[in-house]
Enzyme design. Structure first.
Site, PDB file in Angstrom:
ATOM      1  N   GLU A  32     -10.202 -12.949   5.470  1.00 16.99           N
ATOM      2  CA  GLU A  32      -8.512 -12.565   5.446  1.00 16.99           C
ATOM      3  C   GLU A  32      -7.953 -13.463   5.675  1.00 16.99           C
ATOM      4  O   GLU A  32      -7.391 -13.855   6.489  1.00 16.99           O
ATOM      5  CB  GLU A  32      -8.928 -11.682   6.128  1.00 16.99           C
ATOM      6  CG  GLU A  32     -10.448 -10.396   5.894  1.00 16.99           C
ATOM      7  CD  GLU A  32     -10.129  -8.804   6.493  1.00 16.99           C
ATOM      8  OE1 GLU A  32      -9.702  -9.057   8.136  1.00 16.99           O
ATOM      9  OE2 GLU A  32     -10.535  -7.491   6.606  1.00 16.99           O
ATOM     10  N   GLU A  47     -16.166  -5.998   1.611  1.00 13.28           N
ATOM     11  CA  GLU A  47     -15.945  -4.859   3.000  1.00 13.28           C
ATOM     12  C   GLU A  47     -15.353  -3.652   2.754  1.00 13.28           C
ATOM     13  O   GLU A  47     -14.089  -3.651   2.212  1.00 13.28           O
ATOM     14  CB  GLU A  47     -15.251  -5.389   4.006  1.00 13.28           C
ATOM     15  CG  GLU A  47     -15.615  -7.011   4.775  1.00 13.28           C
ATOM     16  CD  GLU A  47     -14.872  -7.212   6.256  1.00 13.28           C
ATOM     17  OE1 GLU A  47     -14.535  -6.513   6.646  1.00 13.28           O
ATOM     18  OE2 GLU A  47     -14.649  -8.669   5.878  1.00 13.28           O
TER      19      GLU A  47
HETATM   20  C1  BGP Z   1     -11.978  -7.080   8.703  1.00 20.21           C
HETATM   21  C2  BGP Z   1     -13.235  -7.790   9.222  1.00 20.21           C
HETATM   22  C3  BGP Z   1     -14.499  -7.971   9.599  1.00 20.21           C
HETATM   23  C4  BGP Z   1     -14.545  -6.540  10.318  1.00 20.21           C
HETATM   24  C5  BGP Z   1     -13.694  -4.964   9.298  1.00 20.21           C
HETATM   25  C6  BGP Z   1     -14.009  -4.424  10.208  1.00 20.21           C
HETATM   26  O1  BGP Z   1     -10.459  -7.584   9.351  1.00 20.21           O
HETATM   27  O2  BGP Z   1     -13.264  -8.845   8.530  1.00 20.21           O
HETATM   28  O3  BGP Z   1     -14.632  -8.507  10.656  1.00 20.21           O
HETATM   29  O4  BGP Z   1     -14.766  -6.414  11.608  1.00 20.21           O
HETATM   30  O5  BGP Z   1     -11.903  -5.474   9.314  1.00 20.21           O
HETATM   31  O6  BGP Z   1     -13.401  -4.461  11.771  1.00 20.21           O
HETATM   32  P1  BGP Z   1     -13.572  -3.351  13.138  1.00 20.21           P
HETATM   33  O7  BGP Z   1     -14.374  -4.370  13.170  1.00 20.21           O
HETATM   34  O8  BGP Z   1     -11.743  -4.225  13.953  1.00 20.21           O
HETATM   35  O9  BGP Z   1     -13.308  -2.448  12.893  1.00 20.21           O
END
Ligand code: BGP
Length: 488
Positions: A200, A386
């Site tokens: 990201e 993701e």
């Molecule tokens: C993205 C990241 C991850 C992950 C995901 C979910 O931004 O790359 O590391 O955690 O989001 O976010 P969260 O854990 O805040 O729900």
């Protein structure tokens, strides 16, 4: 029709949220190790030491943004809960976890390498025990025919580099990073073929992610320039070491729709989407786009570059675009539009769509829209690395976890993805839902916000024995993979 026969079905994680073992096996500290637990809308803290030895802390928000005062160094307080320290303990459970992934039929598994496990200070000293740990993990994955997909840097920075170099604020860090990348490319040659340089990249902000103590646009864009150069050099190097390496970029993609057909709202959406396109323009097309150069001019931002940097950006373009997709948002010039939470920012609320318990807009069709837009703009293979629903799970009296809400979310997103492949002709490499096994939330530091097909007994008060159990979605996803996405 449908997904390609070799479509990479799998799941995704990151070291700082999953691995644990923070002070084991010769690992050096990373910035994420000094961030306390929190909760939804509850404060999390970055803990540090001042030059005079006194201890301090400053708040960090759900976009992992916060400022550490100058002349401070990251510091770990005794008797304080830091979720990354043990996370959900992949470090000691990797064999068990990989066996479960294999049972679901994973064809790939996305994980990140912790830079400070390989190079404890982030510099030129290598920790053999750390290298061996990931080698064992990759061997275990390969044993089951699971292709590792490795993020070289996912949100963490060796503490030493943050303390002594202001992280990506210093140009020297490019060389340190290259040394780390060379070390892992050489060691894992033949074992890992799919890589991504920075997770990201478009949301990397303050101290934990970049190691910089400031948080203003001038410092951030300068740090991002160093990251761009490091990424381009990494791509070039990775191809030299093994020409069969596929090295991608990774962007967080939350599309912005115009709130109305008012031209001002349409333009607002263009500007919002440029915040992501900028990073793809640099890493895919290989140059700083005009709209960004004009913005720098207007804002008085001056990026220090060395001769040859622009040439490197051109040469070090990526092989594919990996991206995260959780939600969409809307853009409006009207300041009174209702806001909701979002992945790393506060978003405008779309009146046509529902939100998750954490306030994130649920929009499966948006995934298809993003796939079409990205593919048409860049003509490069895409990889959804993701996607998922963060939700609180309950263990029933019979020990089961009936996570139909998660199944529903994933089913709709896979169906949308399928349309993008079948009808729109998008070249899609694979799909790795986020947090395929429960891990710590990046935004809130919680365990309560879970994404996994596999539940891990670990709770926000620091209790739990890390035992694993399958949720209902486990068998559902196994069947999806078995039928190559035909039966959802
Ligand atoms: C993205 C990241 C991850 C992950 C995901 C979910 O931004 O790359 O590391 O955690 O989001 O976010 P969260 O854990 O805040 O729900």
């Amino acid at each position: 029709m449908g997904f390609a026969k070799n479509f990479l079905w799998g799941g995704a994680t990151a070291a700082n949220q999953y691995e644990g073992g923070y002070n084991e096996g010769g690992r050096g500290l990373s910035t994420m190790d000094a961030i306390t637990g929190g909760g939804y809308k509850k404060p999390r803290l970055m803990t540090y030491k001042n030059a005079d030895g006194t201890i301090g802390s400053s708040p960090i928000d759900s976009s992992l943004t916060g400022t550490l005062p100058e002349n401070t160094t990251g510091y770990i307080l005794p008797d304080t809960y830091y979720p990354s320290h043990n996370a959900t303990d992949f470090y000691h459970h990797y064999k068990e976890d990989i066996a479960l992934f294999a049972e679901m039929g994973f064809r790939c598994f996305r994980m990140s390498v912790s830079w400070s496990r390989i190079c404890p200070k982030g510099m030129y000293e290598v920790n053999e025990e750390g290298l061996k740990f990931y080698e064992d993990v990759f061997d275990e994955l390969n044993k089951y025919g699971i292709e590792p997909v490795v993020t070289i840097n996912h949100f963490d920075m060796p503490m030493y580099l943050a303390d002594h170099y202001n992280g990506w604020g210093s140009r020297e860090v490019i060389d340190f990073f290259l040394f780390y990348a060379k070390t892992i490319f050489e060691r894992y040659k033949g074992k890992v073929r799919y890589w991504m340089t920075f997770n990201e990249i478009n949301v990397l902000s303050g101290w934990p992610q970049t190691g910089i103590h400031e948080n203003d646009p001038q410092h951030l864009y300068q740090a991002h320039h160093h990251i761009f150069v490091a990424s381009a050099k990494t791509v070039i190097l990775g191809h030299e070491i093994d020409p069969s390496n596929m090295i991608g970029m990774m962007v967080s993609y939350t599309p912005g729709y115009p709130m109305t057909c008012k031209p001002e709202d349409v333009y607002e959406a263009i500007c919002f989407n440029r915040q992501k396109e900028f990073y793809m323009d640099v890493q895919v097309r290989g140059y700083y786009p005009n709209y960004k150069l004009k913005e720098f001019e207007r804002e008085g931002i001056q990026i220090e570059m060395e001769e040859g940097d622009l040439d490197l950006l051109k040469k070090g373009t990526v092989d594919y675009i990996g991206f995260s997709y959780y939600m969409s948002t809307v853009c409006s010039t009207d300041p009174n539009v209702e806001r909701t939470e979002g992945n790393q920012f506060l978003a405008c609320k779309n009146p046509y769509l529902e939100t998750s318990d954490w306030g994130w807009t649920v929009d499966p069709e948006g995934l298809r829209i993003v796939l079409c837009q990205m593919y048409e703009r860049y003509h490069l293979p895409l990889f959804v690395v993701e996607n998922g629903l963060g939700a609180a799970d309950t263990i029933e009296a019979d020990g089961s976890i009936q996570d139909d809400y998660r199944i529903g979310y994933l089913r709709n997103h896979i169906a949308a993805m399928k349309k993008a492949v079948e009808i729109d002709g998008v070249d899609l490499l694979g799909y790795t839902p986020w947090g395929c096994i429960d891990i710590v939330s990046a935004g809130t530091g919680e365990m309560k916000k879970r994404y996994g097909f596999i539940f891990v007994e670990r709770y926000d008060d620091g209790t739990g024995d890390y035992s694993r159990r399958k949720k209902k979605s486990f068998d559902w996803y196994r069947h999806v993979i078995e039928t190559n996405g035909e039966e959802l």
